[in-house]
Motif scaffolding. Structure first.
Motif, PDB file in Angstrom:
ATOM      1  N   ALA A 282       0.832  -1.207   0.000  1.00  0.00           N
ATOM      2  CA  ALA A 282       0.000   0.000   0.000  1.00  0.00           C
ATOM      3  C   ALA A 282       0.864   1.254   0.000  1.00  0.00           C
ATOM      4  CB  ALA A 282      -0.921  -0.010   1.219  1.00  0.00           C
ATOM      5  N   ILE A 283       1.926   1.263   0.804  1.00  0.00           N
ATOM      6  CA  ILE A 283       2.821   2.424   0.847  1.00  0.00           C
ATOM      7  C   ILE A 283       3.506   2.605  -0.504  1.00  0.00           C
ATOM      8  CG2 ILE A 283       4.951   3.312   1.861  1.00  0.00           C
ATOM      9  CD1 ILE A 283       4.081   2.077   4.500  1.00  0.00           C
ATOM     10  N   GLY A 284       3.936   1.484  -1.116  1.00  0.00           N
ATOM     11  CA  GLY A 284       4.581   1.563  -2.420  1.00  0.00           C
ATOM     12  C   GLY A 284       3.666   2.139  -3.482  1.00  0.00           C
ATOM     13  N   VAL A 285       2.413   1.700  -3.484  1.00  0.00           N
ATOM     14  CA  VAL A 285       1.444   2.223  -4.450  1.00  0.00           C
ATOM     15  C   VAL A 285       1.226   3.718  -4.229  1.00  0.00           C
ATOM     16  CG1 VAL A 285      -0.973   2.137  -5.185  1.00  0.00           C
ATOM     17  CG2 VAL A 285       0.299   0.008  -4.797  1.00  0.00           C
ATOM     18  N   LEU A 286       1.095   4.124  -2.957  1.00  0.00           N
ATOM     19  CA  LEU A 286       0.868   5.528  -2.647  1.00  0.00           C
ATOM     20  C   LEU A 286       2.059   6.390  -3.049  1.00  0.00           C
ATOM     21  CD1 LEU A 286      -0.982   7.632  -1.369  1.00  0.00           C
ATOM     22  CD2 LEU A 286       0.090   7.131   0.842  1.00  0.00           C
ATOM     23  N   VAL A 287       3.278   5.938  -2.708  1.00  0.00           N
ATOM     24  CA  VAL A 287       4.473   6.698  -3.064  1.00  0.00           C
ATOM     25  C   VAL A 287       4.612   6.769  -4.581  1.00  0.00           C
ATOM     26  CG1 VAL A 287       7.001   6.694  -2.984  1.00  0.00           C
ATOM     27  CG2 VAL A 287       5.698   6.212  -0.912  1.00  0.00           C
ATOM     28  N   GLY A 288       4.303   5.666  -5.258  1.00  0.00           N
ATOM     29  CA  GLY A 288       4.385   5.664  -6.715  1.00  0.00           C
ATOM     30  C   GLY A 288       3.393   6.600  -7.365  1.00  0.00           C
ATOM     31  N   SER A 289       2.219   6.758  -6.756  1.00  0.00           N
ATOM     32  CA  SER A 289       1.183   7.601  -7.351  1.00  0.00           C
ATOM     33  C   SER A 289       1.435   9.090  -7.132  1.00  0.00           C
ATOM     34  CB  SER A 289      -0.189   7.224  -6.779  1.00  0.00           C
ATOM     35  OG  SER A 289      -0.234   7.452  -5.374  1.00  0.00           O
ATOM     36  N   VAL A 290       2.031   9.447  -5.986  1.00  0.00           N
ATOM     37  CA  VAL A 290       2.251  10.863  -5.690  1.00  0.00           C
ATOM     38  C   VAL A 290       3.694  11.296  -5.925  1.00  0.00           C
ATOM     39  CG1 VAL A 290       0.412  10.840  -3.980  1.00  0.00           C
ATOM     40  CG2 VAL A 290       2.759  10.479  -3.228  1.00  0.00           C
ATOM     41  N   GLY A 291       4.596  10.331  -6.046  1.00  0.00           N
ATOM     42  CA  GLY A 291       6.012  10.668  -6.185  1.00  0.00           C
ATOM     43  C   GLY A 291       6.631  10.181  -7.471  1.00  0.00           C
ATOM     44  N   GLY A 292       5.852  10.207  -8.560  1.00  0.00           N
ATOM     45  CA  GLY A 292       6.372   9.726  -9.836  1.00  0.00           C
ATOM     46  C   GLY A 292       7.606  10.473 -10.290  1.00  0.00           C
ATOM     47  N   ASP A 293       7.606  11.795 -10.153  1.00  0.00           N
ATOM     48  CA  ASP A 293       8.767  12.589 -10.564  1.00  0.00           C
ATOM     49  C   ASP A 293       9.986  12.264  -9.705  1.00  0.00           C
ATOM     50  OD1 ASP A 293       7.342  13.867 -12.549  1.00  0.00           O
ATOM     51  OD2 ASP A 293       6.724  15.521 -11.253  1.00  0.00           O
ATOM     52  N   ALA A 294       9.763  12.049  -8.412  1.00  0.00           N
ATOM     53  CA  ALA A 294      10.876  11.710  -7.525  1.00  0.00           C
ATOM     54  C   ALA A 294      11.478  10.365  -7.901  1.00  0.00           C
ATOM     55  CB  ALA A 294      10.402  11.696  -6.072  1.00  0.00           C
ATOM     56  N   ILE A 295      10.629   9.396  -8.231  1.00  0.00           N
ATOM     57  CA  ILE A 295      11.113   8.081  -8.628  1.00  0.00           C
ATOM     58  C   ILE A 295      11.908   8.174  -9.920  1.00  0.00           C
ATOM     59  CG2 ILE A 295      10.394   5.780  -9.381  1.00  0.00           C
ATOM     60  CD1 ILE A 295       8.007   6.026  -7.498  1.00  0.00           C
ATOM     61  N   THR A 296      11.391   8.938 -10.882  1.00  0.00           N
ATOM     62  CA  THR A 296      12.088   9.096 -12.155  1.00  0.00           C
ATOM     63  C   THR A 296      13.448   9.761 -11.970  1.00  0.00           C
ATOM     64  OG1 THR A 296       9.970   9.282 -13.329  1.00  0.00           O
ATOM     65  CG2 THR A 296      11.939  10.096 -14.460  1.00  0.00           C
ATOM     66  N   ALA A 297      13.478  10.825 -11.148  1.00  0.00           N
ATOM     67  CA  ALA A 297      14.735  11.530 -10.907  1.00  0.00           C
ATOM     68  C   ALA A 297      15.738  10.632 -10.195  1.00  0.00           C
ATOM     69  CB  ALA A 297      14.471  12.792 -10.087  1.00  0.00           C
ATOM     70  N   PHE A 298      15.250   9.880  -9.217  1.00  0.00           N
ATOM     71  CA  PHE A 298      16.153   9.000  -8.476  1.00  0.00           C
ATOM     72  C   PHE A 298      16.690   7.891  -9.382  1.00  0.00           C
ATOM     73  CE2 PHE A 298      17.168   5.341  -5.840  1.00  0.00           C
ATOM     74  CZ  PHE A 298      17.970   5.913  -4.862  1.00  0.00           C
ATOM     75  N   ARG A 299      15.843   7.306 -10.196  1.00  0.00           N
ATOM     76  CA  ARG A 299      16.295   6.248 -11.101  1.00  0.00           C
ATOM     77  C   ARG A 299      17.342   6.768 -12.073  1.00  0.00           C
ATOM     78  NH1 ARG A 299      11.281   3.286 -13.774  1.00  0.00           N
ATOM     79  NH2 ARG A 299      13.036   2.227 -14.803  1.00  0.00           N
ATOM     80  N   GLY A 300      17.161   8.001 -12.529  1.00  0.00           N
ATOM     81  CA  GLY A 300      18.161   8.573 -13.418  1.00  0.00           C
ATOM     82  C   GLY A 300      19.505   8.746 -12.737  1.00  0.00           C
ATOM     83  N   ARG A 301      19.471   9.144 -11.472  1.00  0.00           N
ATOM     84  CA  ARG A 301      20.739   9.297 -10.738  1.00  0.00           C
ATOM     85  C   ARG A 301      21.343   7.944 -10.415  1.00  0.00           C
ATOM     86  NH1 ARG A 301      24.074  12.253  -7.657  1.00  0.00           N
ATOM     87  NH2 ARG A 301      24.684  11.417  -5.624  1.00  0.00           N
ATOM     88  N   ALA A 302      20.501   6.971 -10.034  1.00  0.00           N
ATOM     89  CA  ALA A 302      21.004   5.645  -9.674  1.00  0.00           C
ATOM     90  C   ALA A 302      21.569   4.905 -10.869  1.00  0.00           C
ATOM     91  CB  ALA A 302      19.878   4.824  -9.042  1.00  0.00           C
ATOM     92  N   ALA A 303      21.144   5.280 -12.070  1.00  0.00           N
ATOM     93  CA  ALA A 303      21.621   4.599 -13.270  1.00  0.00           C
ATOM     94  C   ALA A 303      22.895   5.222 -13.812  1.00  0.00           C
ATOM     95  CB  ALA A 303      20.535   4.633 -14.338  1.00  0.00           C
ATOM     96  N   GLY A 304      23.575   6.013 -13.002  1.00  0.00           N
ATOM     97  CA  GLY A 304      24.818   6.652 -13.426  1.00  0.00           C
ATOM     98  C   GLY A 304      25.918   5.646 -13.685  1.00  0.00           C
ATOM     99  N   THR A 305      27.057   6.146 -14.114  1.00  0.00           N
ATOM    100  CA  THR A 305      28.170   5.274 -14.509  1.00  0.00           C
ATOM    101  C   THR A 305      29.170   5.035 -13.393  1.00  0.00           C
ATOM    102  OG1 THR A 305      29.372   7.211 -15.350  1.00  0.00           O
ATOM    103  CG2 THR A 305      27.980   6.010 -16.911  1.00  0.00           C
ATOM    104  N   GLU A 306      28.897   5.537 -12.198  1.00  0.00           N
ATOM    105  CA  GLU A 306      29.847   5.353 -11.098  1.00  0.00           C
ATOM    106  C   GLU A 306      29.954   3.884 -10.716  1.00  0.00           C
ATOM    107  OE1 GLU A 306      30.056   8.770  -8.071  1.00  0.00           O
ATOM    108  OE2 GLU A 306      27.940   8.605  -8.593  1.00  0.00           O
ATOM    109  N   ASP A 307      31.114   3.521 -10.219  1.00  0.00           N
ATOM    110  CA  ASP A 307      31.358   2.148  -9.804  1.00  0.00           C
ATOM    111  C   ASP A 307      30.784   1.954  -8.398  1.00  0.00           C
ATOM    112  OD1 ASP A 307      32.205  -0.378  -9.253  1.00  0.00           O
ATOM    113  OD2 ASP A 307      34.295  -0.044  -9.816  1.00  0.00           O
ATOM    114  N   ILE A 308      29.551   1.468  -8.325  1.00  0.00           N
ATOM    115  CA  ILE A 308      28.879   1.310  -7.037  1.00  0.00           C
ATOM    116  C   ILE A 308      29.606   0.273  -6.180  1.00  0.00           C
ATOM    117  CG2 ILE A 308      26.716   0.731  -5.900  1.00  0.00           C
ATOM    118  CD1 ILE A 308      26.653   3.312  -7.493  1.00  0.00           C
ATOM    119  N   ALA A 309      30.058  -0.809  -6.812  1.00  0.00           N
ATOM    120  CA  ALA A 309      30.741  -1.866  -6.059  1.00  0.00           C
ATOM    121  C   ALA A 309      31.994  -1.320  -5.377  1.00  0.00           C
ATOM    122  CB  ALA A 309      31.092  -3.023  -6.983  1.00  0.00           C
ATOM    123  N   ALA A 310      32.732  -0.469  -6.080  1.00  0.00           N
ATOM    124  CA  ALA A 310      33.958   0.100  -5.496  1.00  0.00           C
ATOM    125  C   ALA A 310      33.624   0.992  -4.305  1.00  0.00           C
ATOM    126  CB  ALA A 310      34.716   0.896  -6.559  1.00  0.00           C
TER     127      ALA A 310
END
Length: 495
Positions: A282-310
């Protein structure tokens, strides 16, 4: 009247008040850690240094008040000889490090010692500040609710342009060039009521763990927990809007530990797990419905080229890579701290490090204290993880185990984290350590109540009713029967 002089007078009065009201002063300091950045950014931008020290002044008064009443307190710290010895040895070593000849002056060492040890006394003060489960639950619930307006402010910042007055850092700049955004996106990385993104991200980690513990003690029931669910939703949304990948990754890594220790091992584990799945969905659905822009922005940052493992491995490997450069005693406590440049006018910032600079905290501790100091600091962190795990397995009530699990999770999160150089993490680390000792004390006090309950006639035994509000906490006892364990969220009154 000059604002700085006014703040100094208020600070002196607050310290004096804290000595005689140290329990309330402790709670005030916990609120100030949340709103301090807002006061610095918007109310007193010309006296940010004084506001920054405000909670520390109140805490010093709190410590003095605690010591003043210590003889009359019923609380005595548990005999943890190994922990206290390691802390004492670390503090003694830190004092000597203030006089490290490689430091540019004693002020750098003094501020460095503060960064390492100022909040350690919370380990002893917090367990004595609450006399019952009822008091503790009431405080935790109110503190969790405080995260909702903080999250609302963060949402307003996210939806505002970078030039907005809402989007400013503690240095008082409001121009867009000073505000971090999600790459080329127009959305800003929010700070909430905090001075910078780092402090807000650390707060979100602490609050998410605290909310999860509260819901585990309530067995994830929705009844009378709607506001707690809302706080969890705002916290998760805040993580996305802040754009810090570390808190999200850490929460994902810690969730299996939480699931096993706080959900499955608790009373009615299967039912609690089912409610957890429904609640998170329920929380996931609610956050997804009201925070679509936040999710999109975060996914764009998380998909960067930095070496996360390092970046994940770096806190564990960096100290040993620079051990030789640090030398046997390091460059001195506080040598890499951000305040060092402020107290060394006329000296090229960090020139005393001779080019030995790293980002992760474990490497900076090695640079400052050398191998011996590094061992003392991280021995305490590892010891507290093992100690917290033992308490999670030993405590009887659901509530006490849930709080102990929260402490364990925060200790695990901060093992590679920044306790020394991030004041927010530092404060919450020792607060959670104090919480652990507090629930140990409350669990011991619950034994006589449990014994009386067992001795009472079976016909007069009331049925437990579980709910997560302080209003319903009538007893510190924890009933126990085969196959189930209950806690202070249960009322001794029949339905």
């Amino acid at each position: 009247m000059d604002s700085r002089f006014l703040l100094i007078c208020v600070g002196l009065f607050a310290a004096l008040w804290a000595i005689f009201n140290w329990r309330r002063a402790l709670q005030l300091a916990m609120v100030l850690i949340v709103v301090e950045g807002a006061i610095r950014k918007w109310l007193f931008p010309g006296a940010q240094d004084l506001v920054y020290l405000g909670k520390d002044v109140i805490l010093l008064g709190t410590y003095a008040g605690f010591i003043r009443q210590r003889a009359s307190l019923r609380y005595r710290p548990p005999p943890l000889v190994v922990l206290y010895s390691a802390l004492g040895a670390g503090a003694a070593f830190g004092l000597l490090q203030i006089f490290n000849p490689q430091l540019p002056n004693l002020l750098v060492g003094a501020f460095g010692f503060k960064a390492y040890f100022l909040y350690v006394p919370l380990l002893f003060v917090v367990p004595a500040a609450y006399q019952s489960d009822r008091e503790l639950v009431r405080f935790l619930r109110r503190y969790i609710v405080l995260s909702i307006p903080v999250g609302i402010l963060a949402a307003a910042q996210f939806l505002s342009p970078s030039s907005s007055l809402l989007n400013t850092y503690a240095r008082g700049e409001t121009g867009s060039s000073y505000i971090s955004t999600f790459g080329s996106s127009e959305f800003v990385r929010v700070t909430g009521t905090f001075a910078y993104i780092t402090g807000y991200a650390s707060y979100l980690v602490a609050m998410s763990i605290l909310v999860l513990a509260y819901l585990a003690a309530a067995q994830w029931r929705l009844r009378r927990s709607v506001v707690i669910y809302a706080a969890l939703g705002m916290t998760l949304l805040g993580m996305l809007m802040a754009g810090s990948r570390g808190p999200v990754l850490m929460l994902a890594l810690l969730f299996p530990v939480y699931w096993w220790l706080a959900v499955i091992r608790g009373g009615q584990g299967a039912a609690t797990f089912a409610r957890l799945l429904v609640g998170l969905t329920a929380i996931g659905v609610l956050v997804g419905s009201v925070g679509g822009d936040a999710i999109t922005a975060f996914r764009g940052r998380a998909a960067g080229t930095e070496d996360i493992a390092a970046r994940i491995i770096a806190p564990f490997t960096t100290p040993f890579q620079i051990m030789q450069a640090a030398g046997p005693i390091g460059f001195g406590i506080g040598a890499t701290h951000s305040t060092a440049s402020a107290v060394t006018p006329g000296i090229v910032p960090y020139s005393w490090l001779h080019g030995v600079v790293v980002e992760v905290e474990s490497g900076r501790v090695m640079i400052e204290l050398g191998p011996l100091g590094f061992f003392l600091v991280y021995f305490v962190r590892i010891y507290l993880i093992g100690f917290a795990l033992r308490q999670v397995l030993a405590l009887r009530s659901t509530f006490h185990r849930a709080v102990a699990t929260a402490s364990l999770l925060f200790f695990l999160a901060q093992l590679p984290g920044s306790i020394v150089f991030d004041i927010t993490s530092d404060f919450y680390y020792w607060f959670f350590a104090g919480l652990l000792l507090l629930v140990m004390r409350l669990d011991r006090l619950a034994v006589p109540a449990a014994s009386r309950a067992v001795a009472a006639p079976a016909a007069k035994q009331p049925r437990g009713r579980t709910f997560p509000t302080p209003v319903g906490v009538r007893s510190m006892g924890s009933g126990r029967s085969a196959g189930s364990r209950t806690g202070p969220m249960e009322s001794p009154h029949p339905r």
